[in-house]
Write a protein that holds these residues in place. Sequence first.
Motif, short mmCIF file in Angstrom:
data_model
loop_
_atom_site.label_atom_id
_atom_site.label_comp_id
_atom_site.label_asym_id
_atom_site.label_seq_id
_atom_site.Cartn_x
_atom_site.Cartn_y
_atom_site.Cartn_z
N LEU A 303 0.85 -1.19 0.00
CA LEU A 303 0.00 0.00 0.00
C LEU A 303 0.88 1.24 0.00
O LEU A 303 1.79 1.36 0.84
CB LEU A 303 -0.90 0.01 1.24
N ASN A 304 0.64 2.16 -0.94
CA ASN A 304 1.40 3.41 -1.02
C ASN A 304 0.43 4.59 -1.04
O ASN A 304 -0.54 4.59 -1.82
CB ASN A 304 2.25 3.44 -2.29
N ILE A 305 0.72 5.56 -0.20
CA ILE A 305 -0.07 6.79 -0.14
C ILE A 305 0.89 7.97 -0.29
O ILE A 305 1.83 8.12 0.50
CB ILE A 305 -0.84 6.90 1.19
N ASP A 306 0.67 8.80 -1.31
CA ASP A 306 1.52 9.96 -1.57
C ASP A 306 0.86 11.23 -1.06
O ASP A 306 -0.31 11.52 -1.39
CB ASP A 306 1.79 10.10 -3.08
N VAL A 307 1.61 11.98 -0.24
CA VAL A 307 1.11 13.23 0.32
C VAL A 307 2.24 14.24 0.35
O VAL A 307 3.30 13.97 0.94
CB VAL A 307 0.55 13.04 1.75
#
Length: 822
Positions: A303-307
């Motif tokens: 799981l990857n979340i870019d912020v």
Amino acid sequence: MAAHAQAAGGSGQNAAAAESNANPTDIVVTARRGDERLQDVPVSIQVVTGDKLDRLAITNFNDIAKLAPGLSFGGGDGLDGGISLRGIRWSPTGGTPAIPFYLNEVAFSPGSIQASLYDIGQVEVLRGPQGTARGRPSISGAVTLTTRRPNLFEAGGYISGQFASRERRQVQGAVSFPIIPGKLAVRLAGFYETYDTPVRSIITNEHSHNKNINGRISVRYEPSDSVNFNVMYAHNHNEARTYLQVVGAGSPGFTTSSPFGATLVLPAAYNTGGRTIKGEDFLSVMGIPNTSKGNSDLISANLNIDVAGQRLSYIFGYDKSGGPSTASPDTANMLIGYDPTVVAPRNARSKDNVVMTHELRLSSIRGDRFWDYDVGLYYYGLNLDLQNQQIASFLPGAFGAPIVAAPSPYVTNPAIPNFYALPILLDIRARERSYSAYANVMLHLPHGFELTVGGRYMSDTRPFRTVGSTLQGTLTLPNALVGGAPGCAFIGGTASALYGASFCDTIRAQAVVIDQDYKEKFHPFIYNVSLSRKFSDDLLVYGTVGSSYRTGVPNIGTATNDISLAQTRPERATSFELGLKSSFADRKAWFNLAVFQINYKGQINTFRDVNFWDVGKAAVAKTSVGFNQNADVRVRGLEAEIGFDPTRNLSLAANVSYSKISSRVNLLPCNDPANPPTATNPIARCTVPAGIGFNVNPPFQASVNGSYDVPLGPFNGYLRFLANYQGANPNFKGIVNGVAAYDRVAPYMLVDVFGGLRSPDGAWDIGVYAKNVFNKLIVVNTNPANPMAGLDGTFGPSGLSTVFSTQPRELGVQVRYSFGSR
């Protein structure tokens, strides 16, 4: 270094599949957990893309090793599934892998991943220190695989098959389709393979045989540009029937008395059928093969979340494997008509072999900033419960009625040892827990300099306990020794059902003979420092210093209560490396080089066939492939690659690897006639001087590969070759009964060739191939065959050695059809 592949199959998280004629120097890799051009990474890397696997008919890791000199599978002896990289060897009994394997960024067991070589996007062989940026620590390198991911917009897939000599049948395929276009897609893949090996038993006339059935489902979900989730489930099933290859003239023949029974008359070469066996014969004398039937279930989730230019990643892995196996110690067929596997199988079954990993990582998204970073937490947990049943000893009555004056035939009644064997059951429980925190910082300095500093702090525990207890066994004695028939009742026995009323059978009581309990905690710190300078887009030089650590390992199957023999100390190592990467002629040619030195403190090594005092048998026995001890060694070597792609249709590349392992002064287990093992001195140790070679594989290895494509009207024709060179191996000599049967292993080269037709767009392909086209049959090495378990050489020398040979020529046809997104 990299034997560049001209191929498709994305490597990075966001890399698209490249065309087969893409410039090799532009291949994208994820060696440092981000998408980077291969030639820009200050790490020695070998890349084999999925298209390269297809074009060279590669479906197992042994063939990948042909493209990556310095990497080998099957161990130096070919018997225990060992893996080597940069000369550093790891066997499945050696605890934490010295060469970690990753599938979709998850560290799985090498055995599980080696069954996963289908529908692959890319394989990367990373050389040098690992562990400050990814999962498990390693000093020599790691191997990473990425599976092909579902296509979010277009359906597609492929089906391919191989049909070859030695009954090889292999079919694989995949289909991918979107469920919510642009957001959710699924890919299903499967693999089926069955084949014989050339080794045949002279007793059963059967060949060794393997069957693999594997399946995989992958789900890709990207609800927005800043969130992506990939999950994979795979099930692998393997069945194997293995006969061990031997060479030699066979037993010299003799007459001897067993300690508990009749005199045996054994004619010359009785165990080989009266013939001398050579390496090119591919023969075994085992009456019963080793068998295994294993299953593994793998789950990976990313799981990857870019912020705000940062990426938060969570990676989960689950690996459950196990299955029964039987092994015959009678590789030399020391007693015709009897095989101990028949009477008391040595069953090794992983009842609960489970590995689980969690990783939480925060990283900067690579860009044009002054610095990038990775920080993370990592957990690795292993639960292993193993039951291993083997024969502790044979009791009076096993080989004929005891105290009989007349000789008996050398062919005995197999039912008798079955009744008079004393089995021992080993219950082994291991628990490994590793918690770590790591950080890496990359400083992009002026004038093309880059400084990378990384560290990892670990808290490791590896408790294990081995309990060995004897099971029920029966022994027989003449009634005259116990006062006649009433004496049987007096000692709790009965008249012998096999030898009649003149003999008395009695049951051997159960007793605990081994109890090893090991608990210790370790808190190591490892580091990696790399300084590189990019003089231009086509020239990079770098230097790296790094360290590594492995916990000590239990010695499974060594029946001893001496804790110094039951487990090893931890292993520590420091690596120094200098390298360059260059391309020229408008990137149509390239040259890469790395030189390295590794200093080991307590390297975990296998010491096989060393005499020790076995408390289960109360006698001297020999150590097996599961016996490890520490040794201080130094490794020096280099890797180099040169390649040339003068046109879109022609590609050539050559790779070389050299690594030599030399001992420091050590006190190591040995066979010392002046100091034989006893109950109070369970193993002898000898001083080993500095400079003794520890290589299992040849120090020098090389490969050359090339391809030529030519338009043929509506088709494209192709011709490809792969040549693998193995240098002399001075550290392996065949020793049969103390006499050198072979000199050092001489240099040799194996050549594979491929040819065929494919459509211009690559949608279909039909070809033929020949592996080992010149049929080079080389005995790679030899090991003395152990006598039958429990007899310890009672019946004298076997005149045989177990060996591992190159595989004979394989001729095959390969077909492939692809559609849609493929």
